[in-house]
Scaffold this active site. Structure first.
Site, PDB file in Angstrom:
ATOM      1  N   CYS A  98      -3.987  -1.283   5.391  1.00 15.86           N
ATOM      2  CA  CYS A  98      -3.228  -1.784   4.238  1.00 15.86           C
ATOM      3  C   CYS A  98      -2.531  -0.655   3.494  1.00 15.86           C
ATOM      4  O   CYS A  98      -1.325  -0.693   3.279  1.00 15.86           O
ATOM      5  CB  CYS A  98      -4.150  -2.550   3.292  1.00 15.86           C
ATOM      6  N   GLY A 149      -8.467   4.145   3.016  1.00 19.01           N
ATOM      7  CA  GLY A 149      -7.499   3.138   2.589  1.00 19.01           C
ATOM      8  C   GLY A 149      -7.148   2.158   3.679  1.00 19.01           C
ATOM      9  O   GLY A 149      -6.547   1.114   3.424  1.00 19.01           O
ATOM     10  N   HIS A 174      -8.374   6.936   8.505  1.00 18.53           N
ATOM     11  CA  HIS A 174      -7.834   7.335   7.220  1.00 18.53           C
ATOM     12  C   HIS A 174      -8.345   6.429   6.105  1.00 18.53           C
ATOM     13  O   HIS A 174      -8.417   5.229   6.245  1.00 18.53           O
ATOM     14  CB  HIS A 174      -6.300   7.358   7.210  1.00 18.53           C
ATOM     15  N   HIS A 226      10.110 -17.216 -23.550  1.00 17.55           N
ATOM     16  CA  HIS A 226      11.527 -17.389 -23.191  1.00 17.55           C
ATOM     17  C   HIS A 226      12.306 -16.148 -23.602  1.00 17.55           C
ATOM     18  O   HIS A 226      12.080 -15.609 -24.683  1.00 17.55           O
ATOM     19  CB  HIS A 226      12.093 -18.621 -23.905  1.00 17.55           C
TER      20      HIS A 226
END
Length: 464
Positions: free
Chosen positions: A43, A40, A38, A443
């Site tokens: 992973c 990909g 397959h 921040h």
């Protein structure tokens, strides 16, 4: 069929292989890619992506169960395991289709089938319709790896699972044993424990997450135990007795063997490279401990033959494989890319709390003879962490006292897998403590803790 010629052939379409193919095509090479299962690779289909999908489900479930702490109401909270799995598989399928599209977009010729290397510069591909014969001066091996199985602890898909079985469970474990506390083991332990499984993690080394900094491992262990996990270090599973609906594990600790029953076992004891059946031995490729031996630019020693990703050894990380794929493609196209530095590659574990690190641990820095300065900053001192309801965590930084170079960074806590890239970039740019101290962090953010940790290493911390 007639032989087809290319400038570069890639065997394996995982995150190393398909990226190498795309980069090669971008550089003007005529590229072919061969994939037996397959697009990909592991992973995308059975690793990084679907595990993050199920872990997201468990994270949302955890938050729902703590809704009251946020002034919210959620009653009769439950989950549908089949639906969790269905979502995960849908995410993987969507991305799998995307890889095929990328191959077409970049004019990479795709062959679905089993590849062998009958001779130098030759690839034979056994497909559903016959055998294709391909030729190229440059061949990139990106065949990846699979789960290691220890004698007597082999997976059966019923009582004993590998990561694949754990991603598509036929039932929810009630009492779960996870063998191995690396990233894979801990992520599944975290997922199933959050959904309510009575979870025990066994690790043969003297601490869980053994590749991480010892202080981070210790922090994570306390967090997992607080969540109800049982952690057993310096412990080995010697034998599994399989019965009807149960497994009796023979567990050795401190020289004493005890027996304990579980209904499910997940074996996560490492990986082995997919080197078999390619014809590597006949070509003179050196293989050690199931992985192809390569130099710093992934050359195998056989002219025109490269190996990348998990096949070529640690660290076993998709982003390392992708970067190697780019490097090799550029090398083949006549470029002069920098070698991949393993110490500059971040490792991420997506359990709860998350763990992320780059560079040397404190112990490694000392072993290498550095005079070090170490900074720490806890999540409890950060306004954003408290506002998120995520006050448990730690950011730790390690510097060379003489030069101010950032040697390593280690984190445990909410979203640290996203934060670590700041330190990765710092290491790539050879940043010292001075630049990090003079950087203005926004921040309120979690990233402010990265700044404070640096300040702490040089006795300038503000909020602690």
């Amino acid at each position: 069929m007639a032989e087809q010629s290319f400038d570069m052939i890639v065997i394996g379409a995982g995150p190393g292989g398909y990226v190498a193919a795309i980069r090669g095509a971008q550089l003007g090479l005529k590229v072919a890619i061969v994939e037996r299962e397959h697009m990909g690779g592991i992973c995308l289909n059975w690793g990084c992506i679907p595990t993050k999908a199920i872990l997201r489900s468990s994270e949302v479930f955890h938050l729902m169960n703590h809704a009251k702490e946020y002034g919210l109401k959620a009653e009769a909270i439950s989950y549908d395991l089949d639906a969790v799995v269905k979502r995960s598989r849908g995410v993987a399928k969507q991305l799998n289709s995307g890889i095929g599209h990328l191959m077409k977009k970049n004019k990479v010729t795709t062959f679905m089938g089993e590849a062998t290397l009958p001779a130098k510069g030759k690839v034979s591909v056994k497909t559903d319709t016959g055998t294709e014969t391909l030729a190229a001066k440059n061949i990139v091996l990106a065949t990846g790896a699979r789960a290691r199985e220890l004698p007597g602890l082999e997976a059966d898909g019923d009582l004993v699972w590998t990561y694949k079985h754990a991603l598509v469970p036929g039932r929810m474990p009630k009492k779960l044993l996870v063998i191995g506390s690396g990233a894979i083991g801990i992520e599944f332990a975290s997922f199933y424990n959050t959904l309510g499984a009575d979870t025990t993690v066994v690790e043969v080394m003297d601490r869980i997450l053994p590749v991480e900094d010892a202080e981070i491992s210790s922090f994570a262990k306390k967090a997992f135990e607080k969540q109800g996990m049982t952690i057993r270090e310096k412990t080995m599973v010697k034998q599994l007795d399989r019965g009807k609906g149960k497994v009796t594990a023979h567990i050795e600790q401190n020289g004493k063997v005890t027996k304990e029953e579980f209904d499910t076992v997940i074996s996560a004891v490492g990986i082995v490279g997919n080197t078999e059946g390619l014809g590597l031995q006949e070509l003179g490729v050196k293989v050690e401990k199931t992985h192809v031996v390569v130099d710093s630019h992934c050359r195998t020693g056989v002219d025109g033959l490269y190996a990348i990703g998990d096949l070529a050894g640690a660290p076993w990380l998709a982003h390392k494989a992708s970067h190697e794929g780019v490097m090799v493609a550029e090398l083949i196209a006549g470029g002069h890319p920098h070698a991949v530095d393993p110490d500059a590659i971040a490792g991420c574990t997506y359990c709860h709390p998350q763990i992320a690190s780059v560079g040397l641990t404190e112990a490694q820095a000392k072993e290498q003879g550095y005079d070090i300065k170490v900074g720490r900053f806890p999540f409890i001192g950060n306004g954003k962490a408290i506002a998120l309801g995520e006050p448990e965590g730690l950011v730790k930084t390690i510097f060379d006292a003489k030069t101010g170079a950032l040697l390593g960074a280690h984190m445990v806590g909410a979203e640290v897998t996203e934060m670590i890239q700041g330190y990765v970039i710092s290491r790539t740019l050879e940043t010292t403590e001075a630049e990090l101290m003079n950087t203005v962090f926004p921040h309120p953010t979690l990233s402010e803790m990265m700044h404070e940790s640096v300040l702490d290493a040089f006795d300038r911390v503000i909020h602690m």
